[in-house]
Design a protein around this motif. Structure first.
Motif, mmCIF file in Angstrom:
data_model
loop_
_atom_site.group_PDB
_atom_site.id
_atom_site.type_symbol
_atom_site.label_atom_id
_atom_site.label_comp_id
_atom_site.label_asym_id
_atom_site.label_seq_id
_atom_site.Cartn_x
_atom_site.Cartn_y
_atom_site.Cartn_z
ATOM 1 N N ALA A 12 -10.029 4.793 -0.516
ATOM 2 C CA ALA A 12 -9.672 6.160 -0.882
ATOM 3 C C ALA A 12 -8.838 6.730 0.247
ATOM 4 O O ALA A 12 -9.207 6.619 1.417
ATOM 5 C CB ALA A 12 -10.920 7.007 -1.110
ATOM 6 N N THR A 13 -7.693 7.294 -0.115
ATOM 7 C CA THR A 13 -6.790 7.794 0.910
ATOM 8 C C THR A 13 -6.117 9.075 0.451
ATOM 9 O O THR A 13 -5.819 9.244 -0.736
ATOM 10 C CB THR A 13 -5.728 6.742 1.277
ATOM 11 O OG1 THR A 13 -4.861 7.275 2.291
ATOM 12 C CG2 THR A 13 -4.897 6.326 0.075
ATOM 13 N N ASP A 14 -5.869 9.966 1.408
ATOM 14 C CA ASP A 14 -5.160 11.213 1.133
ATOM 15 C C ASP A 14 -3.687 11.099 1.506
ATOM 16 O O ASP A 14 -2.940 12.055 1.329
ATOM 17 C CB ASP A 14 -5.797 12.366 1.921
ATOM 18 C CG ASP A 14 -7.303 12.375 1.786
ATOM 19 O OD1 ASP A 14 -7.782 12.241 0.656
ATOM 20 O OD2 ASP A 14 -8.000 12.474 2.811
ATOM 21 N N SER A 15 -3.300 9.958 2.041
ATOM 22 C CA SER A 15 -1.890 9.692 2.304
ATOM 23 C C SER A 15 -1.558 8.345 1.683
ATOM 24 O O SER A 15 -2.294 7.375 1.866
ATOM 25 C CB SER A 15 -1.605 9.658 3.809
ATOM 26 O OG SER A 15 -2.381 8.668 4.441
ATOM 27 N N PRO A 16 -0.481 8.253 0.915
ATOM 28 C CA PRO A 16 -0.171 6.980 0.267
ATOM 29 C C PRO A 16 0.123 5.893 1.291
ATOM 30 O O PRO A 16 0.585 6.168 2.399
ATOM 31 C CB PRO A 16 1.059 7.308 -0.575
ATOM 32 C CG PRO A 16 1.659 8.521 0.045
ATOM 33 C CD PRO A 16 0.532 9.297 0.639
ATOM 34 N N MET A 17 -0.164 4.676 0.924
ATOM 35 C CA MET A 17 0.144 3.545 1.800
ATOM 36 C C MET A 17 1.641 3.436 2.010
ATOM 37 O O MET A 17 2.436 3.689 1.107
ATOM 38 C CB MET A 17 -0.407 2.255 1.197
ATOM 39 C CG MET A 17 -1.924 2.209 1.129
ATOM 40 S SD MET A 17 -2.552 0.750 0.234
ATOM 41 C CE MET A 17 -2.150 -0.572 1.385
ATOM 42 N N THR A 18 2.038 3.059 3.207
ATOM 43 C CA THR A 18 3.447 2.821 3.491
ATOM 44 C C THR A 18 3.857 1.467 2.911
ATOM 45 O O THR A 18 3.009 0.614 2.620
ATOM 46 C CB THR A 18 3.690 2.815 4.999
ATOM 47 O OG1 THR A 18 3.002 1.687 5.578
ATOM 48 C CG2 THR A 18 3.185 4.106 5.654
ATOM 49 N N PRO A 19 5.159 1.224 2.736
ATOM 50 C CA PRO A 19 5.600 -0.095 2.263
ATOM 51 C C PRO A 19 5.074 -1.231 3.140
ATOM 52 O O PRO A 19 4.690 -2.295 2.624
ATOM 53 C CB PRO A 19 7.127 0.013 2.319
ATOM 54 C CG PRO A 19 7.409 1.464 2.105
ATOM 55 C CD PRO A 19 6.295 2.182 2.817
ATOM 56 N N ALA A 20 5.029 -1.008 4.452
ATOM 57 C CA ALA A 20 4.518 -2.058 5.349
ATOM 58 C C ALA A 20 3.045 -2.300 5.104
ATOM 59 O O ALA A 20 2.579 -3.456 5.094
ATOM 60 C CB ALA A 20 4.765 -1.662 6.805
ATOM 61 N N GLU A 21 2.260 -1.224 4.898
ATOM 62 C CA GLU A 21 0.827 -1.389 4.628
ATOM 63 C C GLU A 21 0.618 -2.121 3.306
ATOM 64 O O GLU A 21 -0.257 -2.998 3.202
ATOM 65 C CB GLU A 21 0.149 -0.024 4.606
ATOM 66 C CG GLU A 21 -0.014 0.604 5.983
ATOM 67 C CD GLU A 21 -0.489 2.036 5.939
ATOM 68 O OE1 GLU A 21 -1.102 2.481 6.924
ATOM 69 O OE2 GLU A 21 -0.250 2.733 4.920
ATOM 70 N N GLU A 22 1.411 -1.793 2.303
ATOM 71 C CA GLU A 22 1.268 -2.475 1.020
ATOM 72 C C GLU A 22 1.634 -3.950 1.137
ATOM 73 O O GLU A 22 0.984 -4.819 0.541
ATOM 74 C CB GLU A 22 2.130 -1.787 -0.035
ATOM 75 C CG GLU A 22 1.627 -0.395 -0.402
ATOM 76 C CD GLU A 22 2.292 0.134 -1.663
ATOM 77 O OE1 GLU A 22 2.348 -0.604 -2.672
ATOM 78 O OE2 GLU A 22 2.754 1.292 -1.649
ATOM 79 N N ALA A 23 2.665 -4.246 1.912
ATOM 80 C CA ALA A 23 3.082 -5.636 2.090
ATOM 81 C C ALA A 23 2.019 -6.456 2.800
ATOM 82 O O ALA A 23 1.905 -7.671 2.575
ATOM 83 C CB ALA A 23 4.400 -5.693 2.863
ATOM 84 N N ASN A 24 1.228 -5.805 3.658
ATOM 85 C CA ASN A 24 0.194 -6.512 4.426
ATOM 86 C C ASN A 24 -1.138 -6.615 3.695
ATOM 87 O O ASN A 24 -2.080 -7.225 4.214
ATOM 88 C CB ASN A 24 -0.012 -5.820 5.777
ATOM 89 C CG ASN A 24 1.178 -6.016 6.704
ATOM 90 O OD1 ASN A 24 1.873 -7.023 6.639
ATOM 91 N ND2 ASN A 24 1.418 -5.041 7.574
ATOM 92 N N ALA A 25 -1.261 -6.010 2.520
ATOM 93 C CA ALA A 25 -2.515 -6.071 1.775
ATOM 94 C C ALA A 25 -2.744 -7.496 1.275
ATOM 95 O O ALA A 25 -1.889 -8.067 0.592
ATOM 96 C CB ALA A 25 -2.481 -5.088 0.620
ATOM 97 N N LYS A 26 -3.901 -8.062 1.619
ATOM 98 C CA LYS A 26 -4.147 -9.480 1.354
ATOM 99 C C LYS A 26 -4.423 -9.794 -0.112
ATOM 100 O O LYS A 26 -4.362 -10.954 -0.519
ATOM 101 C CB LYS A 26 -5.316 -9.964 2.215
ATOM 102 C CG LYS A 26 -4.995 -9.953 3.703
ATOM 103 C CD LYS A 26 -6.162 -10.469 4.534
ATOM 104 C CE LYS A 26 -5.793 -10.511 6.017
ATOM 105 N NZ LYS A 26 -6.926 -10.974 6.853
#
Length: 375
Positions: free
Chosen positions: A95-109
């Motif tokens: 749960a997050t109040d700030s959307p994931m950055t493109p880098a964070e999404e790319a690193n999601a396993k």
């Protein structure tokens, strides 16, 4: 300077009680809770993240367990922690109040991540001035200068100009800020960045920023900010509305993009969401900002909380259970949300979210979890 974010991002009532803090909500489960089909049999859901959403998540989890027997374990550790744990596949949802950055999404396993808006809340500027009974009026540029150390006294002429009828005290301004990675900080700094060039040139916008040295007090979590403000005369801090209300803190009306001083209410927060949805015809990306929307009645520091989930989860039983929990929360949980001073997502968005849930499918290409999401 006023920036309109019309695109995806680059008080608790006595009848409802809960613990405000970094708590784990562990609720009993029973087998066959899906009416005998066995789909949900002894399968727990684990989630982590936003402290902003913890009060309503506590209520939803508790009531959902009572209705279905399904247990939800949610840890209120901050949006940054929720993103990390989802990315590492430690939890079933974040749960997050700030959307994931493109880098964070790319690193999601676990592959592609979906952002599911679940609730809307407001970030308030709570303050501790025992001598002041009237609700203060504040503006974004003025708040930014408080946190930059440019305004250091409560009786500063700039504060007085916005509050001509208020006898302001001769006290130091003590800004209170988050020390942990926080979606609430992202919302707050996004608002400051939309109103102050000086803020953008300094700390900037983010879940964690470099606060000016030697200014103010640091705390952890929304609960930590609320308690610091409550215990410190002269303090001002940003926190989610439920925490400020639970601690009976005074909250400022904030000058909006339309130039009005708007108090944080469910109606004013919903107005921000309505304007944002009307202004964005393409809802394929649900990472929408509600900051400083131009509506006359829109509260300017509002935001979605998103549940972040994998589009192709490996465990179909948990995926179905998660889809059912989200569906129940946004279709049956609105009264519970309002009771805790949150704003339910608008009906138009509910329909979009229900369609979005049908995209969640197991990685082996088996049947989608849409079967768990009935209209």
């Amino acid at each position: 300077m006023t920036t309109r974010f019309l695109r995806p991002y680059p008080a608790l009532r006595p009848a409802v009680t809960f613990a405000l803090g970094a708590t784990t909500l562990l609720l009993s489960a029973c087998a066959g809770a899906d009416g005998g089909s066995g789909v949900f049999r002894a399968v727990d859901l684990t989630g982590a993240g936003s402290t902003f959403v913890n009060p309503i998540m506590s209520k939803w989890a508790s009531d959902y367990a009572g209705i279905t027997g399904i247990r939800v374990n949610y840890q209120s550790i901050g949006s940054g922690g929720g993103i990390r744990q989802l990315s590492e596949q430690v939890v079933d949802f974040g749960a997050t109040d700030s959307p994931m950055t493109p880098a964070e999404e790319a690193n999601a396993k676990g592959g592609k991540v979906l952002h599911i808006p679940i609730i809307i809340g407001s970030v308030v500027l709570a303050y501790n001035l025992p001598e002041v009974e009237q609700q203060l009026r504040l503006s974004g540029d003025l708040i930014a200068d408080m946190y930059l150390g440019e305004i250091t006294r409560w009786d500063d002429p700039r504060i007085q100009a916005l509050n001509p009828a208020v006898q302001l005290p001769d006290r130091d301004v003590l800004p209170v800020y988050r020390t942990d990675g926080s979606g609430t900080t992202f919302i707050f700094t996004s608002f400051l960045g939309s109103t102050s060039d000086r803020w953008n040139a300094g700390p900037g916008v983010g879940k964690a920023v470099r606060w000016p040295r030697g200014i103010g007090l640091g705390g952890k979590g929304n609960e930590g900010i609320a308690m610091l403000v409550k215990d410190t005369p002269g303090a001002i801090g940003y926190t989610e509305y439920a925490y400020a209300t639970q601690n009976r803190l005074a909250m400022a009306s904030i000058r909006s993009a339309a130039g009005n001083f708007v108090p944080p209410t469910i109606e004013a927060t919903m107005a921000a969401a309505d304007v944002a949805l009307e202004s964005v015809p393409d809802t394929s990306d649900l990472k929408l900002s509600l900051i400083n929307q131009p509506g006359e009645a829109a509260y300017p520091i509002a935001a979605f909380t998103w549940l972040i989930v994998y589009e192709t989860p490996s465990d179909i039983a948990k995926a179905r259970k998660l889809a059912a929990f989200i569906r129940w929360s946004i279709t049956e949980g609105d009264d519970r949300a309002r009771a805790l001073e949150y704003t339910p997502i608008p009906p138009k968005l509910v329909d979009i979210v229900l369609d979005r849930l049908e995209r969640i499918a197991p990685s082996n290409g088996a049947q989608s979890v849409a079967g768990a999401v009935t209209r």
